[in-house]
Design an enzyme around this catalytic site. Structure first.
Site, PDB file in Angstrom:
ATOM      1  N   ASP A 135       0.838  -1.204   0.000  1.00 11.68           N
ATOM      2  CA  ASP A 135       0.000   0.000   0.000  1.00 11.68           C
ATOM      3  C   ASP A 135       0.883   1.268   0.000  1.00 11.68           C
ATOM      4  OD1 ASP A 135      -2.736   1.337   0.544  1.00 11.68           O
ATOM      5  OD2 ASP A 135      -1.460   2.101   2.157  1.00 11.68           O
TER       6      ASP A 135
ATOM      7  N   LYS B  62       1.338   4.289  -2.965  1.00 10.37           N
ATOM      8  CA  LYS B  62       1.318   5.750  -2.728  1.00 10.37           C
ATOM      9  C   LYS B  62       2.609   6.391  -3.225  1.00 10.37           C
ATOM     10  CE  LYS B  62      -1.858   5.006   1.096  1.00 10.37           C
ATOM     11  NZ  LYS B  62      -1.965   4.549   2.472  1.00 10.37           N
TER      12      LYS B  62
HETATM   13  N1  HSE Z   1      -4.878   0.905   4.588  1.00 12.02           N
HETATM   14  C1  HSE Z   1      -4.419   2.229   4.377  1.00 12.02           C
HETATM   15  C2  HSE Z   1      -3.543   2.629   5.526  1.00 12.02           C
HETATM   16  C3  HSE Z   1      -5.584   3.175   4.269  1.00 12.02           C
HETATM   17  O1  HSE Z   1      -3.562   1.957   6.557  1.00 12.02           O
HETATM   18  O2  HSE Z   1      -2.822   3.609   5.403  1.00 12.02           O
HETATM   19  C4  HSE Z   1      -5.186   4.580   3.933  1.00 12.02           C
HETATM   20  O3  HSE Z   1      -4.684   4.676   2.637  1.00 12.02           O
END
Ligand code: HSE
Ligand code: NDP
Length: 428
Positions: free
Chosen positions: A194, A198
């Site tokens: 994740d 980003k």
């Molecule tokens: N799962 C992601 C986090 C959500 O914990 O940052 C926010 O993008």
């Protein structure tokens, strides 16, 4: 809106509570017309007319009455098909879907440009933190050289509680899930994927390039133990999952990995689901944004900001004129991402070895052969015939050399378990 989960619920609450303010800001009323879900029968505590909930998401993206589609369902498909359909119908899109933008952003941006619609994706990077706006408009007159920080709320929440409470990883992950921070597959959070999504989005936007997601270096936090955390403390350091996008000679760095940073560094005191991003610009120098990086309310705020921005353009003119990636796609090329093996760090290494004479000399010898110099050494405990932990920190070394030394050790009977390697960034 497509999706009525953690984020979608926050959006419903926000629009219920902010109706008057939104009308005043836009000059028109902005109505949440319909919501698509997977399961219509699911009990939902938010106030929303059940008759406006559908299981047919395509009925939303083809509805001529709808101007803006908010996609908060996540995943690649059918989210991609729905977004492309919405764009082809002339609808503006707001999405929180970093997975989709990191993997297939170019297709989306291209459709947005040729469809002359707006794309809002503030919620896709770092929850409530206005990083997309910062890059896309606040620093649009400057050159961004580096963006670095904590961009995953779940990972930071887990590391913070492991540090303060010494609780096991899995127990804390369950809490992060029930608080609505985690992805539907939490492996995306804890494996660093994740954060890498980003990084890819931020790097593409900040450096005016397309980024091949496969070239982003990704390492998560699953092998970090309470022992590593307490060792870091002894060295005056703290472990954080760092995401970095940086200009470098011949290309860019784009990487996500745990790093030991000084306890005095501002990122070391960013805890819980908070995120923090440092932006280093040629003229504006160092700027820092800190805020809630995950969760229903904070993410809904970012979504609502985008919706209102687009609604204002619809009301006053100018909608569909903003290139989603700051510069038109035809002016962007793909930039080379530097391999991690070509980088240099100091390292924390935790070996699990049997406590017998000569072992330390062999570890030091294997590292020395590759020109890696040891900065400190700690051995924890001494139990006859039991494995012990030996922690070494190194001076600056090339990652490729270190990996060769560790590979050599793997083929011997010295290491009884995989070595834990954590990069130390004293000047993070
Ligand atoms: N799962 C992601 C986090 C959500 O914990 O940052 C926010 O993008
Ligand atoms: P959830 O899993 O909580 O919610 C997903 C929603 O999508 C559910 O309402 C689900 O319906 C609906 N849905 C799933 N498949 C379909 C489908 N085929 N058709 C229609 N609806 C469907 O996810 P989140 O709210 O946590 O996340 C949503 C998006 O926001 C993801 O892209 C995520 O990465 C991103 N995001 C999340 C943040 C967070 O803090 N949680 C922060 C920033 C971004 P049903 O309710 O019936 O199951």
């Amino acid at each position: 809106m497509i999706g009525f989960g953690a984020v979608g619920s926050g959006v419903v609450n926000l629009f219920n509570n902010m109706t008057r303010e939104i009308f005043e800001r836009v000059g028109l009323s902005v109505e949440l017309v319909k919501i698509a879900v997977r399961n219509k029968g699911k009990k939902r505590s938010q106030i929303f007319d059940k008759n406006k909930i559908t299981e047919d998401a395509f009925s939303i993206v083809t509805d001529p009455e709808i101007d803006i589609v908010v996609e908060v369902m996540g995943g690649e498909e059918p989210a991609m098909a729905l977004i492309l359909k919405a764009i082809s119908q002339g609808k503006h899109v707001v999405t929180a879907n970093k997975h989709l933008l990191a993997m297939r952003g170019e297709e989306v941006y291209s459709a947005v440009e040729s469809g002359e619609v707006e794309l809002g994706f503030e919620a896709a990077v770092a929850g409530a933190i206005p990083i997309v706006r910062a890059i896309r408009s606040a620093f649009a007159g400057d050159r961004i050289d580096m963006i670095q920080g904590i961009v995953n709320g779940t990972g930071n929440y887990i590391l913070s509680r492991m540090t303060s409470e010494g609780k096991p990883f899995n127990e804390i992950l369950k809490d992060a899930q029930s608080l609505g921070y985690a992805e539907s597959d939490p492996a995306f959070d804890i494996e660093g994927i994740d954060s890498a999504h980003k990084v890819a989005i931020m790097a593409a936007l900040a450096f005016g390039t397309s980024v091949n997601f496969g070239s982003v270096f990704i390492e998560g936090i699953t092998s970090i133990t309470p022992d590593d955390i307490s060792m870091a403390r002894e060295f005056g350091l703290k472990i954080k999952l760092l995401a970095t996008a940086k200009r470098c000679e011949g290309g860019i760095e784009a990487r996500v990995h745990p790093a030991m940073i000084p306890q005095s560094h501002f990122l070391a005191s960013v805890n819980g689901a908070y995120n923090a991003i440092e932006i280093i610009c040629d003229n504006a120098a160092k700027n820092v944004l800190i805020g809630p990086g995950a969760g229903s309310g904070p993410t809904a705020s970012a979504i609502a900001g985008d919706v209102i921005d687009i609604a204002c353009k619809i009301a006053r003119g100018g909608a569909g004129k903003t290139p989603p990636m700051l510069i038109p796609l035809e002016l962007r090329n793909e930039t080379k991402v530097k391999a991690i093996s070509d980088m240099v760090f100091e390292y924390y290494l935790r070996f699990t070895v049997s406590d017998r004479p000569g072992i330390l000399a062999k570890l030091a010898g294997a590292l020395g052969e590759k020109g890696i110099s040891i900065a400190s050494m700690i051995q924890r405990g001494r139990q006859e015939n039991e494995p012990v932990s030996v922690v070494l920190t190194t001076h600056s070394a090339a990652e490729a050399d270190l990996d060769m030394a560790l590979e050599q050790l793997k083929d011997t009977d010295i290491c009884l378990a995989p070595v834990t390697k954590i990069r130390i960034q004293k000047d993070a």
